[in-house]
Scaffold this motif. Structure first.
Motif, mmCIF file in Angstrom:
data_model
loop_
_atom_site.group_PDB
_atom_site.id
_atom_site.type_symbol
_atom_site.label_atom_id
_atom_site.label_comp_id
_atom_site.label_asym_id
_atom_site.label_seq_id
_atom_site.Cartn_x
_atom_site.Cartn_y
_atom_site.Cartn_z
ATOM 1 N N ALA A 269 0.824 -1.204 0.000
ATOM 2 C CA ALA A 269 0.000 0.000 0.000
ATOM 3 C C ALA A 269 0.859 1.255 0.000
ATOM 4 N N PHE A 270 1.977 1.207 0.728
ATOM 5 C CA PHE A 270 2.879 2.356 0.794
ATOM 6 C C PHE A 270 3.538 2.636 -0.552
ATOM 7 N N LEU A 271 3.829 1.566 -1.306
ATOM 8 C CA LEU A 271 4.578 1.713 -2.545
ATOM 9 C C LEU A 271 3.701 1.856 -3.787
ATOM 10 N N ALA A 272 2.425 1.531 -3.695
ATOM 11 C CA ALA A 272 1.587 1.398 -4.889
ATOM 12 C C ALA A 272 1.600 2.648 -5.762
ATOM 13 N N ALA A 273 1.273 3.807 -5.199
ATOM 14 C CA ALA A 273 1.199 5.029 -6.003
ATOM 15 C C ALA A 273 2.572 5.442 -6.513
ATOM 16 N N ARG A 274 3.604 5.253 -5.694
ATOM 17 C CA ARG A 274 4.962 5.596 -6.122
ATOM 18 C C ARG A 274 5.387 4.760 -7.336
ATOM 19 N N LEU A 275 5.134 3.462 -7.255
ATOM 20 C CA LEU A 275 5.513 2.580 -8.359
ATOM 21 C C LEU A 275 4.729 2.911 -9.622
ATOM 22 N N ALA A 276 3.441 3.204 -9.448
ATOM 23 C CA ALA A 276 2.613 3.529 -10.612
ATOM 24 C C ALA A 276 3.059 4.837 -11.248
ATOM 25 N N ALA A 277 3.438 5.814 -10.416
ATOM 26 C CA ALA A 277 3.903 7.094 -10.959
ATOM 27 C C ALA A 277 5.215 6.929 -11.717
ATOM 28 N N ARG A 278 6.028 6.002 -11.268
ATOM 29 C CA ARG A 278 7.343 5.816 -11.897
ATOM 30 C C ARG A 278 7.272 4.917 -13.130
ATOM 31 N N PHE A 279 6.481 3.845 -13.044
ATOM 32 C CA PHE A 279 6.501 2.850 -14.113
ATOM 33 C C PHE A 279 5.205 2.779 -14.917
ATOM 34 N N GLY A 280 4.157 3.473 -14.471
ATOM 35 C CA GLY A 280 2.898 3.461 -15.198
ATOM 36 C C GLY A 280 1.863 2.557 -14.545
ATOM 37 N N VAL A 281 0.598 2.980 -14.621
ATOM 38 C CA VAL A 281 -0.486 2.233 -13.984
ATOM 39 C C VAL A 281 -0.646 0.856 -14.636
ATOM 40 N N ARG A 282 -0.679 0.819 -15.954
ATOM 41 C CA ARG A 282 -0.893 -0.448 -16.649
ATOM 42 C C ARG A 282 0.210 -1.447 -16.302
ATOM 43 N N ARG A 283 1.447 -1.022 -16.351
ATOM 44 C CA ARG A 283 2.563 -1.926 -16.080
ATOM 45 C C ARG A 283 2.497 -2.484 -14.665
ATOM 46 N N MET A 284 2.131 -1.639 -13.703
ATOM 47 C CA MET A 284 2.090 -2.105 -12.323
ATOM 48 C C MET A 284 0.886 -3.014 -12.073
ATOM 49 N N MET A 285 -0.232 -2.760 -12.763
ATOM 50 C CA MET A 285 -1.356 -3.685 -12.636
ATOM 51 C C MET A 285 -0.951 -5.068 -13.133
ATOM 52 N N LEU A 286 -0.239 -5.114 -14.249
ATOM 53 C CA LEU A 286 0.224 -6.394 -14.773
ATOM 54 C C LEU A 286 1.227 -7.049 -13.823
ATOM 55 N N LEU A 287 2.128 -6.239 -13.278
ATOM 56 C CA LEU A 287 3.143 -6.786 -12.374
ATOM 57 C C LEU A 287 2.526 -7.319 -11.086
ATOM 58 N N SER A 288 1.361 -6.801 -10.703
ATOM 59 C CA SER A 288 0.720 -7.283 -9.478
ATOM 60 C C SER A 288 0.290 -8.744 -9.587
ATOM 61 N N GLY A 289 0.341 -9.305 -10.811
ATOM 62 C CA GLY A 289 0.080 -10.729 -10.957
ATOM 63 C C GLY A 289 1.079 -11.596 -10.209
ATOM 64 N N LEU A 290 2.186 -11.000 -9.767
ATOM 65 C CA LEU A 290 3.156 -11.736 -8.949
ATOM 66 C C LEU A 290 2.541 -12.217 -7.637
ATOM 67 N N GLU A 291 1.444 -11.571 -7.220
ATOM 68 C CA GLU A 291 0.763 -12.041 -6.015
ATOM 69 C C GLU A 291 0.374 -13.513 -6.159
ATOM 70 N N GLY A 292 -0.203 -13.842 -7.316
ATOM 71 C CA GLY A 292 -0.601 -15.227 -7.547
ATOM 72 C C GLY A 292 0.550 -16.102 -7.977
ATOM 73 N N ALA A 293 1.412 -15.579 -8.865
ATOM 74 C CA ALA A 293 2.518 -16.385 -9.384
ATOM 75 C C ALA A 293 3.471 -16.821 -8.282
ATOM 76 N N SER A 294 3.577 -16.041 -7.208
ATOM 77 C CA SER A 294 4.507 -16.389 -6.133
ATOM 78 C C SER A 294 4.155 -17.723 -5.474
ATOM 79 N N TRP A 295 2.866 -18.126 -5.537
ATOM 80 C CA TRP A 295 2.477 -19.397 -4.916
ATOM 81 C C TRP A 295 3.007 -20.600 -5.672
ATOM 82 N N LEU A 296 3.543 -20.373 -6.890
ATOM 83 C CA LEU A 296 4.207 -21.457 -7.603
ATOM 84 C C LEU A 296 5.454 -21.933 -6.866
ATOM 85 N N ALA A 297 5.981 -21.087 -5.982
ATOM 86 C CA ALA A 297 7.171 -21.479 -5.210
ATOM 87 C C ALA A 297 6.820 -22.331 -4.003
#
Length: 413
Positions: A269-297
């Protein structure tokens, strides 16, 4: 934005107090049912489900009813209603008139008030900040939610220990009074609802569904959020089963596992807006898929340091849920057509909130089948990994999102 406007600061204070009240009462009510009233498993299940069912039952209705009214009074009345519900049942408990049914009624009343307050709040927030500040504003609210999940249950336990369970139930409702006070202090002039024909409530409900269906980005976000909520429902249901039955953790260990996840959520939550401002909203929404992909480990825990692997996966995955929540909420608020905000938000929240208990039910059934087939450890690992993958698939719905989405300001969130 050099700093949040005064109106938003009071709104944020109010939301923070409300979240704290949610966590305190959400811990105290079932604790009383289990430890004091010796409720059956079925009664505890009904008590837990009551809060979840408020959105599927009343979410779209709230959107229709709130379409043509000012939102701040609804927020104040909603918080006072929750205060009254828990203080009343707490006072009755102190006087010796307490039952599981009474707790269920209090939770049900508070749940309905929460639904109306949630729809009103998500509609009201865009009037308090500039459009480009929606993402930092939502990040602040999300950080308060994550922090309340971290400290709320522990604080509730302390209060129960100091004043006793029944008095604690009444005392734990007091944050709702602070929330109502905070909302009453918001001086930002709320726009007068657009003069429209007063359509029947069912027509307004259908309007919300129509808007979500016909605006491509809204439809994609809602579809993705539903899939993610379903997957999270599976994971959250099976997580403690795995911790207790497969890894042999104690209740203290299970609590620390959840707390670790809350720390990850607070970071996200602390980083969300900062990351979106730096890398773009669309890119960060896509990157948030790591939430699910991490369970592959998670299957690594079958071979090395199972507790360490579980904690690492839980913390890393938890970082990305608030990123998705902050960004999709901001985009939805920016795309909702004027005059249709409450029905759009109610439709989205109802669909998403209905997916979580559905995931919980399917997760529980799948866990039972998988453990009978593969054994406890392997079966639960399979279901947890599958639930995570389902959550991660949410990003497939926004992969074609426009790169011209409104970007947040690069400010401290």
């Amino acid at each position: 934005m050099s700093g949040p406007p005064a109106g938003f600061r009071w709104y944020w204070f109010s939301q923070t107090a409300s979240f704290v009240g949610d966590r305190l009462t959400g811990f105290t009510a079932p604790s009383i049912a289990i430890l004091v009233l010796h409720a059956s498993s079925a009664e505890v299940g009904v008590l837990s489900a009551t809060g979840w069912l408020a959105y599927p039952a009343f979410g779209m209705l709230a959107g229709g009813l709130l379409a043509h009214v000012r939102k701040r009074p609804v927020l104040v009345v909603g918080e006072l209603t929750r205060l009254l519900a828990f203080v009343t049942v707490g006072v009755l408990a102190v006087l010796g008139h307490i039952s599981v049914a009474g707790l269920i009624v209090a939770v049900a009343i508070a749940g309905v008030a929460t639904v109306f307050g949630d729809v009103a709040g998500q509609t009201y927030l865009p009037t308090l900040v500039e459009p480009r500040s929606l993402f930092p504003a939502n990040a602040r609210v999300q950080s308060s939610d994550s922090l309340s999940k971290l400290v709320g249950p522990a604080l509730a336990g302390v209060i129960i220990g100091v004043v006793g369970p029944f008095a604690a139930l009444a005392a734990n409702g007091l944050p709702f009074a602070l929330s109502a006070f905070g909302q009453s202090r918001v001086r930002t002039l709320e726009p007068k609802p657009l003069p429209q024909r007063r359509d029947p409530v069912l027509v307004r409900i259908r309007d919300g569904l129509t808007q979500v269906r016909h605006i491509p980005m809204l439809r994609q976000i809602v579809q993705g959020s539903v899939i993610r909520a379903f997957g999270i429902g599976v994971v959250d249901t099976v997580l403690l089963l795995f911790a207790y039955r497969a890894l042999g953790l104690s209740s203290v260990g299970g609590g620390l596992l959840l707390a670790a996840g809350s720390l990850g959520g607070l970071t996200g939550a602390f980083l969300a807006a900062r990351l979106a401002a730096r890398f773009g909203v669309r890119r960060m929404m896509l990157l948030s898929g790591l939430e699910g992909a991490s369970w592959l480990a998670l299957p690594l825990c079958l071979f090395v340091a199972p507790v360490a692997v579980l904690v690492a996966v839980r913390v890393f995955s938890s970082v990305w849920l608030p990123v998705w929540a902050v960004l999709t909420t901001g985009v939805r608020q920016s795309l909702a057509p004027p005059g249709h905000e409450s029905t759009v938000h109610a439709t989205a929240r109802t669909l998403v909130s209905s997916a979580t208990p559905a995931g919980s039910l399917i997760g529980g059934l799948a866990a039972g089948a998988a453990t009978g087939w593969l054994g406890v450890t392997h079966g639960l690992v399979l279901v947890l990994t599958a639930g995570g993958l389902i959550a991660g698939c949410s990003v497939l719905f926004v992969r074609r999102a426009s790169r011209s989405l409104v970007q947040p300001e690069l400010v401290a969130a």
